[in-house]
Design an enzyme around this catalytic site. Structure first.
Site, PDB file in Angstrom:
ATOM      1  N   HIS A  12       0.793  -1.236   0.000  1.00 24.01           N
ATOM      2  CA  HIS A  12       0.000   0.000   0.000  1.00 24.01           C
ATOM      3  C   HIS A  12       0.821   1.280   0.000  1.00 24.01           C
ATOM      4  CE1 HIS A  12       0.733  -0.233   4.387  1.00 24.01           C
ATOM      5  NE2 HIS A  12       0.529   1.064   4.399  1.00 24.01           N
TER       6      HIS A  12
HETATM    7  C1  UD1 Z   1      -2.438   5.546   5.519  1.00 19.68           C
HETATM    8  C2  UD1 Z   1      -1.197   6.152   6.171  1.00 19.68           C
HETATM    9  C3  UD1 Z   1      -0.080   5.141   6.161  1.00 19.68           C
HETATM   10  C4  UD1 Z   1      -0.515   3.833   6.773  1.00 19.68           C
HETATM   11  C5  UD1 Z   1      -1.792   3.335   6.133  1.00 19.68           C
HETATM   12  C6  UD1 Z   1      -2.285   2.130   6.857  1.00 19.68           C
HETATM   13  C7  UD1 Z   1      -0.867   8.578   5.838  1.00 19.68           C
HETATM   14  C8  UD1 Z   1      -0.181   9.607   5.041  1.00 19.68           C
HETATM   15  N1  UD1 Z   1      -0.733   7.309   5.386  1.00 19.68           N
HETATM   16  O1  UD1 Z   1      -2.140   5.283   4.169  1.00 19.68           O
HETATM   17  O2  UD1 Z   1       1.005   5.650   6.911  1.00 19.68           O
HETATM   18  O3  UD1 Z   1       0.510   2.886   6.583  1.00 19.68           O
HETATM   19  O4  UD1 Z   1      -2.795   4.354   6.202  1.00 19.68           O
HETATM   20  O5  UD1 Z   1      -3.172   1.373   6.133  1.00 19.68           O
HETATM   21  O6  UD1 Z   1      -1.501   8.879   6.814  1.00 19.68           O
HETATM   22  N2  UD1 Z   1      -9.331   4.442   0.950  1.00 19.68           N
HETATM   23  C9  UD1 Z   1     -10.564   3.861   0.844  1.00 19.68           C
HETATM   24  N3  UD1 Z   1     -11.214   3.511   2.003  1.00 19.68           N
HETATM   25  C10 UD1 Z   1     -10.705   3.724   3.232  1.00 19.68           C
HETATM   26  C11 UD1 Z   1      -9.455   4.338   3.333  1.00 19.68           C
HETATM   27  C12 UD1 Z   1      -8.766   4.686   2.182  1.00 19.68           C
HETATM   28  O7  UD1 Z   1     -11.059   3.646  -0.243  1.00 19.68           O
HETATM   29  O8  UD1 Z   1     -11.355   3.367   4.241  1.00 19.68           O
HETATM   30  C13 UD1 Z   1      -8.584   4.769  -0.298  1.00 19.68           C
HETATM   31  C14 UD1 Z   1      -8.919   6.151  -0.857  1.00 19.68           C
HETATM   32  O9  UD1 Z   1      -8.876   6.054  -2.241  1.00 19.68           O
HETATM   33  C15 UD1 Z   1      -7.749   6.985  -0.367  1.00 19.68           C
HETATM   34  C16 UD1 Z   1      -6.596   5.984  -0.367  1.00 19.68           C
HETATM   35  O10 UD1 Z   1      -7.192   4.748  -0.013  1.00 19.68           O
HETATM   36  O11 UD1 Z   1      -7.480   8.077  -1.185  1.00 19.68           O
HETATM   37  C17 UD1 Z   1      -5.496   6.332   0.597  1.00 19.68           C
HETATM   38  O12 UD1 Z   1      -5.974   6.493   1.922  1.00 19.68           O
HETATM   39  P1  UD1 Z   1      -5.158   7.377   2.991  1.00 19.68           P
HETATM   40  O13 UD1 Z   1      -5.747   7.213   4.331  1.00 19.68           O
HETATM   41  O14 UD1 Z   1      -4.955   8.753   2.480  1.00 19.68           O
HETATM   42  O15 UD1 Z   1      -3.724   6.726   2.988  1.00 19.68           O
HETATM   43  P2  UD1 Z   1      -3.285   5.196   3.089  1.00 19.68           P
HETATM   44  O16 UD1 Z   1      -2.623   4.831   1.821  1.00 19.68           O
HETATM   45  O17 UD1 Z   1      -4.432   4.390   3.584  1.00 19.68           O
HETATM   46  N1  UDP Z   2      -3.850  -6.006   8.640  1.00 20.45           N
HETATM   47  C1  UDP Z   2      -5.091  -6.624   8.787  1.00 20.45           C
HETATM   48  N2  UDP Z   2      -5.778  -6.981   7.656  1.00 20.45           N
HETATM   49  C2  UDP Z   2      -5.286  -6.773   6.393  1.00 20.45           C
HETATM   50  C3  UDP Z   2      -4.021  -6.152   6.273  1.00 20.45           C
HETATM   51  C4  UDP Z   2      -3.340  -5.772   7.406  1.00 20.45           C
HETATM   52  O1  UDP Z   2      -5.559  -6.841   9.910  1.00 20.45           O
HETATM   53  O2  UDP Z   2      -5.963  -7.113   5.425  1.00 20.45           O
HETATM   54  C5  UDP Z   2      -3.123  -5.605   9.854  1.00 20.45           C
HETATM   55  C6  UDP Z   2      -1.754  -6.200   9.991  1.00 20.45           C
HETATM   56  O3  UDP Z   2      -1.816  -7.490  10.564  1.00 20.45           O
HETATM   57  C7  UDP Z   2      -1.063  -5.188  10.873  1.00 20.45           C
HETATM   58  C8  UDP Z   2      -1.682  -3.870  10.441  1.00 20.45           C
HETATM   59  O4  UDP Z   2      -2.899  -4.211   9.795  1.00 20.45           O
HETATM   60  O5  UDP Z   2      -1.392  -5.417  12.223  1.00 20.45           O
HETATM   61  C9  UDP Z   2      -0.779  -3.129   9.517  1.00 20.45           C
HETATM   62  O6  UDP Z   2      -1.475  -2.068   8.961  1.00 20.45           O
HETATM   63  P1  UDP Z   2      -1.097  -1.435   7.543  1.00 20.45           P
HETATM   64  O7  UDP Z   2      -0.284  -2.388   6.775  1.00 20.45           O
HETATM   65  O8  UDP Z   2      -2.358  -0.929   6.962  1.00 20.45           O
HETATM   66  O9  UDP Z   2      -0.249  -0.154   7.975  1.00 20.45           O
HETATM   67  P2  UDP Z   2       1.277   0.100   8.411  1.00 20.45           P
HETATM   68  O10 UDP Z   2       1.604  -0.834   9.518  1.00 20.45           O
HETATM   69  O11 UDP Z   2       2.117  -0.101   7.200  1.00 20.45           O
HETATM   70  O12 UDP Z   2       1.285   1.515   8.820  1.00 20.45           O
END
Ligand code: UD1
Ligand code: UDP
Length: 356
Positions: A204
């Site tokens: 991601h």
């Molecule tokens: C965010 C965090 C990242 C973290 C990740 C965990 C920031 C800058 N990034 O990244 O550090 O590792 O969460 O998963 O804060 N979207 C949906 N549904 C949702 C959420 C997101 O469709 O419930 C889609 C949208 O298109 C959105 C994109 O995902 O634009 C990115 O979501 P965003 O929360 O901005 O950043 P993440 O990539 O999720």
């Molecule tokens: N995770 C989960 N379901 C998924 C993918 C990830 O429960 O489908 C959990 C994973 O086990 C870990 C956390 O989400 O505990 C990590 O989150 P993510 O990868 O979104 O963010 P990051 O840790 O990179 O910030």
């Protein structure tokens, strides 16, 4: 004391769960969900599974460009803090919700405690790196998961209020570990996979998802593995992979995001884990499964030093070479603490006199 805990994204719900439980045994806690993540599978599913109290406020900020998303969070959190007047605010990890929570609080002269302080990738093109640096700079209590994190803070001149407590995600993992084999059985059946004979993948990070060529390289390489690949797809990745029209090979199974215990069960049973997630790298280490990190740097260097994690970016040769590595010897120690980080955080907060 009265605390406001601020969360917004999937990994923050997991970090909040044990902290909230320990905190509520002796203090008042108000939970603010910024709404950064909002799909049921990315948000409410985690509150239910981890038995986190319903957020007192959901700001429903949703997605957007960094400035707009963070700015709207700042305004929303400021309103809540003015109304609630807590003694301190607790922020978690390194997302835009962390940054907004820390900034909104400190501007109102409300003290900030940062859970998972001191992590650094030393890559300032990562949004998380900026979020962490700012959150650490304005925090009065900094709870580090590892000694490495403490050293990073010391190198930036931050030594006051710093404590190594261990990793709160390890608290969660330790608690649910006995339930994992039962979970795994169900997952094997529903996905049609055999334990030890599949690869678990998550992707991601912008470095992989915002670059169609990087995503194509990873997809093509995973297709060459000759093994089943289970890929719970983050909504960001789902959107972009569809936009780029990426073809994932026949043995790569794309599924919706899954619950935390199911995820841990799959991690534990996987032949290898390949990921760009921070949390998943750490969990793979703690569950004794070699990890292949689809990034060029990591916030968890202990896992690499122990031989259980390899940094390969999106380079096909490096990815394939990493899959050929044998299982390394058992790590000499667990750098992530004793699984009691949340309790140690709560005890530290008991005796804190928050001032700015
Ligand atoms: C965010 C965090 C990242 C973290 C990740 C965990 C920031 C800058 N990034 O990244 O550090 O590792 O969460 O998963 O804060 N979207 C949906 N549904 C949702 C959420 C997101 O469709 O419930 C889609 C949208 O298109 C959105 C994109 O995902 O634009 C990115 O979501 P965003 O929360 O901005 O950043 P993440 O990539 O999720
Ligand atoms: N995770 C989960 N379901 C998924 C993918 C990830 O429960 O489908 C959990 C994973 O086990 C870990 C956390 O989400 O505990 C990590 O989150 P993510 O990868 O979104 O963010 P990051 O840790 O990179 O910030």
């Amino acid at each position: 004391m009265k605390f406001v805990s601020i969360v917004g994204a999937r990994p923050q719900f997991i970090k909040l769960a044990p902290v909230s439980r320990a905190l509520r045994r002796r203090h008042q806690e108000v939970i603010v969900h910024t709404g950064q993540h909002y799909d049921d599978r990315m948000s409410s599913a985690f509150f239910d599974e981890l038995e986190i109290p319903e957020p007192d406020y959901n700001l429903e900020i949703g997605s957007g460009p960094h400035g707009e998303q963070t700015g709207r969070m700042l305004a929303g959190i400021e309103d809540v803090l003015l109304r609630e007047r807590p003694d301190a605010v607790i922020v978690f990890g390194d997302t835009n919700s962390t940054l907004a929570g820390a900034l909104a609080a400190i501007k109102l002269h409300i003290a900030v405690a940062h859970v998972e302080a001191g992590l650094r990738s030393f890559n300032r093109t990562m949004p998380e790196e900026i979020n962490r640096i700012v959150a650490d700079q304005v925090s009065g209590r900094l709870f580090c998961p590892t000694e490495t994190a403490r050293r990073h803070l010391a190198a930036e001149g931050i030594t006051e209020g710093v404590e190594v407590v261990g990793d709160v995600m390890y608290d969660v993992l330790r608690q649910v570990r006995p339930a994992l084999p039962g979970r795994a059985e169900r997952m094997f059946k529903s996905l049609g996979i055999t334990p030890g004979e599949f690869v678990l993948v998550t992707i991601h990070r912008p470095a992989n998802t915002d670059d169609p060529e990087a995503m194509r390289r990873i997809a093509a390489t995973l297709g060459e593995l000759g093994m089943s690949v289970v890929f719970p797809v983050h909504p960001r990745t789902r959107k972009l992979t569809e936009q780029y029209g990426i073809a994932w090979g026949g043995q790569v199974r794309l599924v919706d995001p899954i619950g935390h215990q199911d995820m841990l069960a799959l991690e534990q049973a996987a032949y290898r884990v390949a990921t760009d997630s921070g949390g998943v790298q750490k969990e793979a280490f703690l569950l004794g499964v070699p990890c292949i990190t689809l990034r060029e740097e990591t916030e968890w260097p202990e896992t690499v030093e122990a031989g259980w994690n390899v940094l390969v970016g999106s380079r096909p040769d490096a990815i394939l070479a990493a899959f050929r590595r044998p299982v390394p010897p058992a790590p000499a120690r667990n750098p992530f603490g004793d699984g009691d980080a949340a309790e140690r955080i709560a005890r530290a907060l008991d005796v804190w006199s928050p001032t700015v």
